[in-house]
Motif scaffolding. Structure first.
Motif, PDB file in Angstrom:
ATOM      1  N   ALA A  73      -7.141 -40.581  13.573  1.00 36.37           N
ATOM      2  CA  ALA A  73      -7.865 -39.268  14.229  1.00 36.37           C
ATOM      3  C   ALA A  73      -9.445 -39.604  14.376  1.00 36.37           C
ATOM      4  N   SER A  74     -10.041 -40.551  13.149  1.00 35.09           N
ATOM      5  CA  SER A  74     -11.444 -40.688  12.853  1.00 35.09           C
ATOM      6  C   SER A  74     -11.871 -41.928  13.677  1.00 35.09           C
ATOM      7  N   LEU A  75     -10.876 -43.062  13.616  1.00 30.58           N
ATOM      8  CA  LEU A  75     -11.782 -44.410  13.658  1.00 30.58           C
ATOM      9  C   LEU A  75     -10.919 -44.849  15.018  1.00 30.58           C
ATOM     10  N   GLY A  76      -9.712 -44.286  15.454  1.00 32.29           N
ATOM     11  CA  GLY A  76      -9.229 -44.637  16.797  1.00 32.29           C
ATOM     12  C   GLY A  76      -7.959 -45.577  16.724  1.00 32.29           C
ATOM     13  N   LYS A  77      -7.255 -45.962  17.230  1.00 32.36           N
ATOM     14  CA  LYS A  77      -5.874 -46.828  17.306  1.00 32.36           C
ATOM     15  C   LYS A  77      -6.139 -48.169  16.766  1.00 32.36           C
ATOM     16  N   LYS A  78      -7.490 -48.800  17.055  1.00 38.32           N
ATOM     17  CA  LYS A  78      -7.698 -50.356  17.002  1.00 38.32           C
ATOM     18  C   LYS A  78      -7.571 -50.403  15.584  1.00 38.32           C
ATOM     19  N   ASP A  79      -7.951 -49.514  14.456  1.00 40.20           N
ATOM     20  CA  ASP A  79      -7.787 -49.949  13.052  1.00 40.20           C
ATOM     21  C   ASP A  79      -6.471 -49.450  12.503  1.00 40.20           C
ATOM     22  N   THR A  93      -9.829 -48.008  -0.463  1.00 39.92           N
ATOM     23  CA  THR A  93     -10.580 -46.964  -1.246  1.00 39.92           C
ATOM     24  C   THR A  93     -11.892 -46.942  -0.980  1.00 39.92           C
ATOM     25  N   VAL A  94     -12.700 -47.884  -0.189  1.00 39.80           N
ATOM     26  CA  VAL A  94     -14.093 -47.623   0.096  1.00 39.80           C
ATOM     27  C   VAL A  94     -14.185 -47.583   1.801  1.00 39.80           C
ATOM     28  N   TYR A  95     -13.944 -48.832   2.573  1.00 39.48           N
ATOM     29  CA  TYR A  95     -14.139 -48.607   3.861  1.00 39.48           C
ATOM     30  C   TYR A  95     -13.762 -47.651   4.728  1.00 39.48           C
ATOM     31  N   TYR A  96     -12.388 -47.353   4.630  1.00 34.33           N
ATOM     32  CA  TYR A  96     -11.744 -46.503   5.732  1.00 34.33           C
ATOM     33  C   TYR A  96     -12.235 -44.954   5.348  1.00 34.33           C
ATOM     34  N   PRO A  97     -12.296 -44.642   3.972  1.00 31.94           N
ATOM     35  CA  PRO A  97     -12.760 -43.159   3.550  1.00 31.94           C
ATOM     36  C   PRO A  97     -14.069 -42.963   4.109  1.00 31.94           C
ATOM     37  N   VAL A  98     -14.830 -44.030   3.807  1.00 27.29           N
ATOM     38  CA  VAL A  98     -16.399 -43.864   3.992  1.00 27.29           C
ATOM     39  C   VAL A  98     -16.355 -43.907   5.610  1.00 27.29           C
ATOM     40  N   SER A  99     -15.798 -44.797   6.369  1.00 25.60           N
ATOM     41  CA  SER A  99     -15.951 -44.639   7.898  1.00 25.60           C
ATOM     42  C   SER A  99     -15.768 -43.623   8.465  1.00 25.60           C
ATOM     43  N   ALA A 100     -14.203 -43.136   7.963  1.00 22.50           N
ATOM     44  CA  ALA A 100     -13.764 -41.917   8.537  1.00 22.50           C
ATOM     45  C   ALA A 100     -14.711 -40.524   8.404  1.00 22.50           C
ATOM     46  N   TYR A 101     -15.191 -40.541   7.080  1.00 20.66           N
ATOM     47  CA  TYR A 101     -16.166 -39.507   6.799  1.00 20.66           C
ATOM     48  C   TYR A 101     -17.359 -39.481   7.712  1.00 20.66           C
TER      49      TYR A 101
END
Length: 450
Positions: free
Chosen positions: A80-86, A390-398
């Protein structure tokens, strides 16, 4: 399906997931880093884990954190936040870490069973008796238990299992802390140094570096639970908003965990110094009954914790199969089995659930029996998973959901934390790889002894 979870059920799930048997290795981890870096790293990982957990909690609903569409899994948040590529990379890392933890818990539980058996053998035959215990049978026994528990419908339905597991983690942590305190007060001086093993003159530089790096990996893995945070949040009933309840559960769960982590890690190091054992319970011989209770509590806790990590995997592939073959009875047809001596209760299952869930447990058990040094690889999975999950995806999504623009102060602070975490994750990976290489030199397939 109507959710029934509360702040307290979510807290129990978090404590069950976070406080694993890894807590027993923390005195060893502090010993590698010393009195300066050891406690500092325990606090640092606690802060990062909590901070990114509250960011991720706001991403459960999209685009609005309280009224938006639900994201029922961690991968749904990424999509939802970053797209299908991730999604592909995220999915591989997340489910590899979940499954690797299941393998590690199988081995650790078997080791605790072996420890109970060995203590009983020594108590019966004497300290000089030959009591070599094989762990393969205990691995199989643990697998059979988990195959049965795999039939629970979902994570939302195993709340009582989490309560019991959380109580057990509290029990063996408290016993370990109590034994360390007794050891500390029974000796004439305070042990440990400011730099730990890093400052030791009788150890060459390379082993000191690998051990200190591995200690970072152990601490990172000990705090990891972000990969199932969304699945836990999806069990909460609303109102109040799920993100508000999850933030409360996170501070309660991680706060309780950190209190125990810092206490046991530091008191254990003060008691044993640089000679702190890899599993703090193995540093004590008496009282036998208390050590036996602690090992039994480890086993009971890991029985429940195993399911916390297994249920998201079950849910993922069952949902995928149901979408892939929507008309297949193997995945869709529900069978009902009445529970004996109960008029109102029954067990519902599909053939997919009845067959494939135990099959995954069998494969996991077989890998644990075949590669008894796999705990070292779980440390690697923890090191690899800390930064992205723990860090990259939560930070990027937020950042995407909150529409934080590049080079804003908040953006700079979040990205700086991500970079520091990446560096720590990389050095922890190096240390874990070195540990795996060392294990490969001595390990034998299908043989685990204590």
């Amino acid at each position: 399906m109507k959710m029934s979870g509360t702040v307290w059920t979510a807290t129990a799930h978090i404590i069950t997931a976070v406080i694993g048997s890894g807590i027993l290795t923390l005195p060893w981890s502090v010993a590698q880093l010393g009195w300066i870096l050891g406690p500092l790293m325990l606090i640092f990982f606690a802060f990062v884990t909590y901070f990114t957990a509250i960011l991720l909690a706001d991403c459960y609903r999209f685009p609005d954190p309280t009224n938006g569409r639900r994201n029922k899994t961690y991968m749904d948040v990424v999509k939802a936040s970053l797209g299908k590529k991730d999604i592909l990379i995220c999915g591989i890392i997340q489910y590899s870490l979940l499954w690797g933890t299941m393998v590690g818990y199988t081995i650790t539980s078997a080791m605790s069973m072996m420890a109970i058996d060995k203590v009983m053998c020594v108590h019966k035959k004497g300290p000089k008796a030959s009591c070599e215990i094989s762990g393969t049978l205990y691995i199989v026994i643990f697998g059979i238990i988990e195959a049965f528990l795999s039939q629970f419908p979902s994570l939302e339905k195993i709340t009582m299992l989490s309560y019991i597991a959380a109580a057990m983690s509290f029990a063996y942590s408290l016993i370990g802390l109590g034994l360390c305190l007794f050891e500390f007060f029974s000796q004439p001086h305070f042990k440990g140094t400011l730099l730990g093993l890093m400052g030791a003159s009788n150890v060459s530089l390379a082993p000191k570096l690998w051990s200190s790096f591995q200690a970072l990996g152990n601490i990172a893995f000990a705090y990891s639970f972000s990969m199932i945070l969304i699945e836990i949040q999806d069990t909460l009933k609303s109102p109040p908003p799920e993100n508000r309840m999850m933030k409360k559960a996170s501070i309660f769960g991680i706060g309780f965990t950190t209190l125990f982590y810092v206490s046991l890690g530091c008191v254990g190091y003060a008691a044993f110094g640089n000679d702190a054992p890899g599993n703090i319970l193995t540093g004590f011989q008496k009282p036998i009954w208390l050590i036996e209770i602690a090992n039994l509590a480890v086993i009971i806790h890991l029985i429940g914790a195993y399911q916390i990590f297994a249920q998201p995997i079950f849910a993922f592939y069952e949902e995928w199969f149901a979408k892939k073959w929507p008309d297949a009875g193997f995945f869709q047809r529900v069978y009902t089995l009445k529970i004996p001596f109960s008029k109102s209760r029954s067990l519902e299952f599909t053939l997919c659930k009845l067959i494939l869930r135990p099959l995954l447990v069998v494969v996991t058990t077989a890998v644990a029996a075949m590669l008894p040094f796999f705990n070292a690889m779980v440390g690697l999975l923890g090191a690899l998973g800390f930064w992205p999950l723990t860090v990259y995806y939560p930070v990027s999504a937020y950042i995407n959901q909150a529409k934080i623009k590049r080079m804003q102060i908040k953006w700079i602070m979040l990205q700086s934390m991500a970079i520091v975490s990446l560096v720590i994750s990389l050095v922890a990976t190096i240390g874990s790889v070195a540990d795996i290489v060392e294990h490969l030199k001595h390990a034998e397939l299908f043989k685990m002894t204590l």
